[in-house]
Enzyme design. Structure first.
Site, short mmCIF file in Angstrom:
data_model
loop_
_atom_site.label_atom_id
_atom_site.label_comp_id
_atom_site.label_asym_id
_atom_site.label_seq_id
_atom_site.Cartn_x
_atom_site.Cartn_y
_atom_site.Cartn_z
N GLY A 1 -24.62 52.75 -1.39
CA GLY A 1 -23.33 52.22 -0.99
C GLY A 1 -23.09 52.49 0.47
CG HIS A 2 -21.54 50.02 2.89
ND1 HIS A 2 -21.03 48.83 3.36
CD2 HIS A 2 -22.83 49.78 2.56
CE1 HIS A 2 -21.98 47.90 3.30
NE2 HIS A 2 -23.08 48.46 2.81
#
Length: 401
Positions: free
Chosen positions: A246-247
């Site tokens: 993810g970020h």
């Protein structure tokens, strides 16, 4: 079969078996199967879900809205209150819900499953919400179009008070997995959220204009922010989250729109990030149309495992190739604490504090930061702009010159 079960008598006795009293418990259970849901994964069961909900919401006392085991094709569905005479409403979601892939059924930015305008909702049961996003992601052009049409969110909670969400799974949302808008008193725990690493805008949890929110003990693997804290939030606590891919966990993006609310009272603690594109990130847009602030934010006891940009403040955030940088960000950042951040960085720059020229960051504190390069090479580096941070204890990488 009766659609509700009323006035169940419960005998209570002491350890000797003598009768103490007879207590009456009033409860109502409404199953979607009793209202015609087929649960074959092929027939659209939306009408049965809505019929069961209307009856449950119009009921009184302690109410359970039951989705038994089975595969249901539904949506979009809006479960709306207020349920004026209901003292306790539990959605027991044991089934596997499949979203419609017909995008013409959804409005821009709408939810697939929405809960709106109610008090004291509990959503639990171990079931799964499958957004079937892989068929919609090719139509997401938000990275190229500033005014793109937003795809539907898996679960959207709007104007709820005193809500509990636990023991559910969200898969492959078309856009955000969970979104909170104008909620007060929200507890989320033991959630499983999953989408491929390359799925666009599939934020795990997005929080907007809400207060007294606590998410914990959850696993999030997705293609965008594991958790994003948007504008207008206060008293938000994020704890014991496993994030990756993810970020990362983000504040923002902030400053894109006029009249955004301030952010204050954020605590992120005891979280682990693995293989994410960012770690802890604060991001604000340049050329903001209005001013706002984000203050009193603490990030504590965070473990980074092969994370790019483990600590980053980016006040020139632009996911497009055509942003205007004519003016600096007008989001004022202050009273920010990074404490006990440890692990490994996959990027050479492990700490980047890039603040706004118009409003330099105030009172940024780093205490006991130890980030080595994943490659095993020499220590990573730091960069700073328009900020004078305060450093306490261990500092690897070394503070900005």
């Amino acid at each position: 079969m009766n659609r509700s079960f009323l006035s169940r008598g419960i005998l209570e006795s002491d350890v000797s078996g003598s009768l103490l009293r007879y207590r009456t418990k009033s409860s109502h259970v409404y199953s979607v199967r009793s209202f015609g849901a087929r649960a074959n994964g092929l027939t659209d069961d939306s009408n049965a879900f809505l019929a069961a909900w209307r009856t449950a919401c119009d009921s009184a006392g302690v109410v359970t809205f039951l989705i038994p085991k089975g595969t249901y094709l539904v949506g979009p569905v809006k479960f709306s209150g207020p349920c004026k005479n209901v003292s306790s409403l539990t959605v027991k979601m044991k089934g596997y819900l499949k979203a419609s892939t017909n995008l013409s059924k959804y409005g821009s930015g709408a939810g697939w499953i929405e809960f709106r305008w109610m008090e004291g909702l509990t959503l639990t049961g171990g079931g799964t919400f499958d957004g079937r996003g892989s068929e919609a992601w090719p139509f997401n052009n938000c990275r190229d179009d500033y005014n793109c049409k937003l795809l539907p969110t898996n679960l959207k909670f709007v104007a709820l008070n005193n809500t509990v969400v636990q023991h559910i799974t969200s898969l492959n949302s078309k856009f955000f997995h969970l979104a909170l808008v104008q909620c007060k008193g929200f507890i989320g725990s033991k959630l499983k959220i999953s989408a491929p690493e390359n799925s666009p805008n599939t934020d795990g949890i997005h929080i907007d204009r809400s207060s007294n929110v606590h998410f914990s003990l959850s696993h999030i693997q997705t293609g965008d922010d594991c958790i994003s804290i948007g504008q207008g939030n206060s008293e938000v606590t994020i704890s014991s989250i496993n994030c990756g891919p993810g970020h990362g966990i983000s504040v923002g993006s902030l400053g894109r729109y006029r009249n955004e609310g301030d952010v204050s009272g954020l605590v992120v603690k005891n979280c682990s990030l693995t293989g994410t594109a960012n770690g802890i990130r604060i991001k604000t847009w340049p050329n903001s149309p209005g001013s706002s602030s984000a203050t009193n934010m603490t990030f504590e006891n965070i473990t980074m495992n092969n994370v790019s940009n483990p600590i980053i403040i980016d006040q020139s955030y632009c996911p497009f190739g055509f942003c205007s940088f004519k003016a600096p960000s007008l989001v004022k950042l202050s009273d920010i604490y990074f404490k006990n951040i440890r692990g490994t960085s996959s990027s050479k720059v492990a700490v980047a504090l890039e603040c706004s020229k118009g409003f330099p960051c105030q009172n940024v504190n780093l205490e006991n930061v130890h980030l080595d390069l994943s490659s095993g090479e020499n220590h990573p580096s730091s960069t700073c702009k328009y900020v004078r941070a305060r450093y306490i204890g261990t500092q690897i990488p070394p503070p900005c010159a």
